[in-house]
Design a protein around this motif. Structure first.
Motif, short mmCIF file in Angstrom:
data_model
loop_
_atom_site.label_atom_id
_atom_site.label_comp_id
_atom_site.label_asym_id
_atom_site.label_seq_id
_atom_site.Cartn_x
_atom_site.Cartn_y
_atom_site.Cartn_z
N GLY A 1 0.81 -1.21 0.00
CA GLY A 1 0.00 0.00 0.00
C GLY A 1 0.85 1.25 0.00
O GLY A 1 0.60 2.20 -0.76
N TRP A 2 1.87 1.27 0.86
CA TRP A 2 2.72 2.46 0.91
C TRP A 2 3.36 2.72 -0.44
O TRP A 2 3.53 3.85 -0.85
N PHE A 3 3.73 1.67 -1.14
CA PHE A 3 4.40 1.87 -2.42
C PHE A 3 3.43 2.13 -3.57
O PHE A 3 3.74 2.83 -4.51
N HIS A 4 2.26 1.51 -3.52
CA HIS A 4 1.42 1.51 -4.71
C HIS A 4 0.12 2.28 -4.60
O HIS A 4 -0.36 2.81 -5.57
N SER A 5 -0.52 2.27 -3.44
CA SER A 5 -1.86 2.86 -3.42
C SER A 5 -2.07 3.86 -2.29
O SER A 5 -3.13 3.93 -1.69
N LEU A 6 -1.01 4.60 -2.00
CA LEU A 6 -1.14 5.66 -1.02
C LEU A 6 -1.88 6.82 -1.68
O LEU A 6 -1.47 7.31 -2.73
N ASP A 7 -2.98 7.20 -1.06
CA ASP A 7 -3.76 8.30 -1.61
C ASP A 7 -3.10 9.62 -1.21
O ASP A 7 -3.01 9.93 -0.02
N PRO A 8 -2.62 10.41 -2.17
CA PRO A 8 -1.91 11.64 -1.80
C PRO A 8 -2.82 12.66 -1.12
O PRO A 8 -2.35 13.54 -0.40
N MET A 9 -4.12 12.53 -1.31
CA MET A 9 -5.05 13.49 -0.71
C MET A 9 -5.06 13.39 0.82
O MET A 9 -5.06 14.38 1.53
N ASP A 10 -5.15 12.17 1.33
CA ASP A 10 -5.29 12.03 2.78
C ASP A 10 -4.22 11.14 3.41
O ASP A 10 -4.30 10.83 4.60
N GLY A 11 -3.23 10.70 2.60
CA GLY A 11 -2.16 9.89 3.17
C GLY A 11 -2.60 8.51 3.62
O GLY A 11 -1.94 7.86 4.43
N LYS A 12 -3.75 8.05 3.12
CA LYS A 12 -4.24 6.73 3.50
C LYS A 12 -4.03 5.74 2.35
O LYS A 12 -4.03 6.11 1.17
N ILE A 13 -3.90 4.48 2.71
CA ILE A 13 -3.86 3.40 1.72
C ILE A 13 -5.30 2.95 1.48
O ILE A 13 -6.03 2.67 2.43
N LYS A 14 -5.70 2.88 0.22
CA LYS A 14 -7.07 2.47 -0.09
C LYS A 14 -7.06 1.04 -0.64
O LYS A 14 -6.45 0.78 -1.67
#
Lengths: 458, 458, 458
Positions: free
Chosen positions: A106-119
């Motif tokens: 998640g940290w590498f591939h799907s971290l949402d830059p808007m809220d810093g969360k992994i979706k």
């Protein structure tokens, strides 16, 4: 040696699971397609519910899930007295590994830059299972020789290394690897082999390193579920539509061809032409590994058959000649023969992928097709297939380096005398870490006695 | 007798697999839905990716795949010392058969007149698995009595005959057979029984022709996966939407009813009312066979239950009375009792299909419904349901003729003394074609000794 | 005691199956999506075939089906001499139960007021399997101590009670219970425990109440298929799209966390830190039970992990302390420990569901989301989440009451001396109701002798 893990095993399980909860609390949320707002949004753009990625991928996810837990788990039950460890520790490390993989990937591939969360969504679950697969492959090399605590440590580092190498190979180098020949199999196998090399046991007792009749049948459960669901494995994260469709067909064919050449070589290798269960259990799967990278490419049905044909031969020959050689001269004790099932076919898969990519032409793929299959978009827009072939080869090298390098480092850690691993004369024995029931042999006399009486009476 | 297959088995595997590669190279290509151009074409007509046939059929395909490899494979592991052969040779002949089936069925059904190529997709894979099923059914009759080379020959001819009879029944006669009661089960069973009749062994040693406790449990794995996934089998190639939906419901219900009558007859047949595992393992599946042809028709839920009810009774009675009779008087040795599980229920299925088709009315189906379900299109546009009933019956006869005739011919070939089959006193024995591990009994003493010491120490 | 069921078992099977056929004839028809008119109707409104509910739910249905027959069946094979009964009676009562469930649930839920018929489709099949699950859970408590006739009676009443309590909980009280923590697990477990309490055997012979090495491995097949497919169980009847997607993710995570805490507690509880197979086989599943009710809510990934974390601990502690206590002081003999696997986690699941529902806010769900997830439509339009929490708690109480009350009543019926149950000293023994093959031990000497000769000769 002290094999008591009563402090270390519960401590590791509790602490790491608590850490997972805390990290999940900070980082992990549902993605758009699993969030409750999806329904509303759907209505707004009048899209059908069936277009949720769930329906594209969930059946494949479940097949992959079966491969991870029943496939790998039962494949390793072939040892006469290590079935509990095979299937039980497999469950333990996979259950831990998939949580850690969701975070790392998640940290590498799907971290949402808007809220810093992994979706996360169904594709994340498949990728987490994939990541875990590489650690389970590594487990195959050290099966019966390590403690559950060592396995947890191996998995922690294995998942971490995997996430990094996957990011480098897929994102930085921009190699394609739908079925993970390089990312999963090559990395996982060399990771495990390097660890096994670091943990070499010169005086290993082989008394329990073999099968009995019924343990071989149990192992076939694992073999068959891996064999049958491999088309789902290689197509699980391919692109929607023809991508998934083609990947499934290619894998189906490659595996079929592998079976025939495995049987041929196995029979040839014995004086009386008898088949060896070890080959049937393992080498029949090599075609699925080797077609992983190129599964979604236009490999053509006969191409898949050729790949499977070769891998059945190479893998079976590996069991016959290479495994004994490696143990004797290279000091690598490889319990399940993962070098023959994952390492060599994985490397072949990487090479086949590189060649197929380099040979891709607009005549076969069409302009749009090249873009879709090789993802020539964004900053890779002007990439040529020949270049892509080079990038594929580079990806294979990275997987090899991470596997060998990471395995040696982790092997050093695992040599510390604190992990409760088995002494050389009690390897491959469930007695060390499991409450084993009294043996079957002690019951039948009573039973038979009863039967006689009852038969006489009735 | 010489049972050494060290030359013949590898030769057959290698040569035939090479032939497959060459034929695939000349003939087999991806169909429109698995070709890379599908995506682009999709965009042009703004169709959703989810409408690729892959998403309609792939989950069913995987279920069918499990039935073929785990279902048939493990169902036959019930013999005490033939589990390796059951599950291993099942894998071998299925892996070969599906490739040959793709070619044979392709030539008859999906040859593209534009370029002379066979175009394959997920439906081809299902059909190939179906075709293989008929050969695995035949294997059940000769289980433990033939060599792997004979099995390969049986499969080569079986697949060929299947493709021809399927073409005659489905295309020329225009019978419907969604779940293959006629095409798969009737044909496969009589094919196997005729071969078994040709290979009759008057002095067959029955010492190993029986089960042990755990081999019966292994066989239940096969039974259950067949039982559970049969709804997918019968619905896999039905038409999209309500066709697949209805076929699954009918099969689900029929199988449920079969279980109860099987248990009833099995219990009734024994002095003390005890159940016989052979019946539970096999007869519980008869309802799935018998509902095959009519599965996509408007059979009605109670109709399915009636079919299942009758088949449970007939199949179990077959095991009790018919199998011993056939062995004694007709010289047909039927190891797995496929006459009771596939032949009789298959014929019943064909008859049920004929009756249901003949009784179809516009009142129930609607005008469009009749067209869709019975495919009254093209040159069959003016066909009436009553006519269709006749065609169904004709189809059943063709399946019977091909099964019996083909089996006798192939049986002649298999009687040649060159195939390395087992002598009469070593049938049902894995020792002949497998490296069998030393027996379990030789280990426990040492183990137990260790335990005692450890227990005293710890 | 007379354990001959030669009259009673066939009678029950025949008569009840005939009754099913008649009732199905009167009441059960295909629903709109499995009826032949669907296709035409589809064309009229230009809807895609893929939007048939079949494609939304059939893959999940098949997974649930595997859990019912292989999952529950094999989980109970752990006893050394009751594997036939475990897997065979499981099949029998599930096959009967699902037919009766289609009727009972149909009368309550899907009776078409236009024609007085029950309309069934794929969702009905899933619900029937769910209903059967509650009876199989109850079977776990009395495993090895009851006759097949008693099991049939238990199932008849169990399904009936289930349909009523389900109707009360879901429709009258309007509680939500996607994965059935309350409706299935709490009810089923207390139903079984109460029956076991009514059938208490003070002199129960424990000689056969234990496992052998391979029976434990067989049981792991059941464990793993339950574990892997639980995400499908909890998401099978959630609403389309994000509902199913989210339920699968939550269950996947919860189960992963449970494995780690189960291993931790199991290891802690033994002097040498060894793991107990009973815990691994059962407690690792508790997280799936406990997340059932809240699976489709916005439980958040970390919330699922917390639920799984707690349940692994509680369930394992239950096996260590509570099961012996209940047997000794409460006279409840719980063969499979369903109190730890289903009862406690089920109650926890109900509580988690109540809390999560009460805490639901428009901020998280959105206005439309609340409506969809909690079905605030029709006469429940103005319901508030806090109220919903209360209703959830009320639902849990109803499940408890029905389970305990129903179990006591049915237990009274089962105490009648007419059912052919086992005497106290022959419980847990397949010999009573099955033709058991001669023991494995009598074969190998001959075999080994043969091998020696052959090895010398060849």
């Amino acid at each position: 040696k002290n094999t008591n893990v009563r402090i270390s095993l519960p401590a590791v399980c509790f602490v790491w699971q608590l850490a997972m909860i805390i990290l999940f609390g900070f980082f992990i949320r549902y993605n758009a397609e699993s969030d409750v707002h999806w329904k509303q949004e759907n209505k707004n753009i009048s899209r059908s519910d069936i277009e949720n990625d769930f329906y594209f991928r969930y059946p494949s996810f479940q097949d992959v899930h079966v491969m991870i837990f029943v496939g790998f788990g039962f494949l390793m039950t072939f040892l006469k007295r290590y079935s509990f460890g095979a299937v039980g520790f497999n469950l333990l490390i996979a259950a831990f590994g998939l949580q850690w993989a969701l975070l790392m990937q998640g940290w590498f591939h799907s971290l949402d830059p808007m809220d810093g969360k992994i979706k996360i969504g169904v594709e994340s679950m498949i990728n987490a299972d994939f990541c875990v697969a590489s650690c389970l492959i590594a487990y195959g090399a050290v099966l019966g020789k390590v403690s559950p605590v060592q396995l947890m440590v191996m998995t922690l580092f294995g998942v971490t290394l995997y996430a990094v190498e996957e990011y480098i190979i897929l994102n930085l180098i921009h190699a394609r690897d739908a079925g993970g020949s390089m990312v999963i199999h090559t990395f996982g196998a060399y990771y495990g082999l390097s660890i096994s090399w670091m943990l070499y046991r010169p005086n290993l007792d082989k008394r329990l390193n073999g099968s009995v009749y019924h343990s071989d049948v149990f192992a076939m459960i694992g073999t068959l579920f891996l064999w049958m669901f491999w088309p789902s494995f290689n197509s699980a994260i391919s692109y929607h539509g023809d991508g998934q469709h083609r990947a499934a067909i290619n894998t189906y064919l490659s595996l079929a061809a592998t079976v025939l050449t495995t049987v041929a070589i196995s029979s040839l290798s014995q004086k009386a032409g008898k088949l060896d269960m070890v080959h049937i259990q393992n080498s029949t799967l090599a075609g699925g590994v080797a077609v992983g990278t190129a599964a979604e490419f236009m490999l053509m049905p006969y191409g898949s058959l050729i790949v499977g044909f070769c891998c059945g031969i190479i893998s079976t020959l590996g069991y016959i000649y290479l495994t004994p050689f490696m143990e004797k001269y290279l000091k690598i004790q490889d319990t399940c023969g993962i070098h023959n099932l994952h390492a060599m076919p994985g490397v072949i898969g990487g090479i086949v992928g590189a060649i197929t990519a380099a040979a891709a032409s607009e005549g076969v793929y069409g302009k749009e097709g090249l873009k879709t299959v090789f993802d020539f978009t964004g900053k890779w827009e002007n990439m040529l297939p020949t270049q892509q072939g080079g990038h594929q080869a580079a990806g294979l090298c990275v997987a090899l380096c991470f596997g060998i390098g990471g395995g040696i480092l982790v092997g050093c850690v695992l040599r510390l005398p604190i992990w409760g691993d088995a002494p050389d004369d009690h390897c491959f024995d469930d007695e060390l870490y499991w409450e084993v029931p009294e043996d079957e042999e002690s019951i039948p006399p009573i039973l038979e006695y009863d039967n006689h009486i009852r038969n006489q009476a009735g």
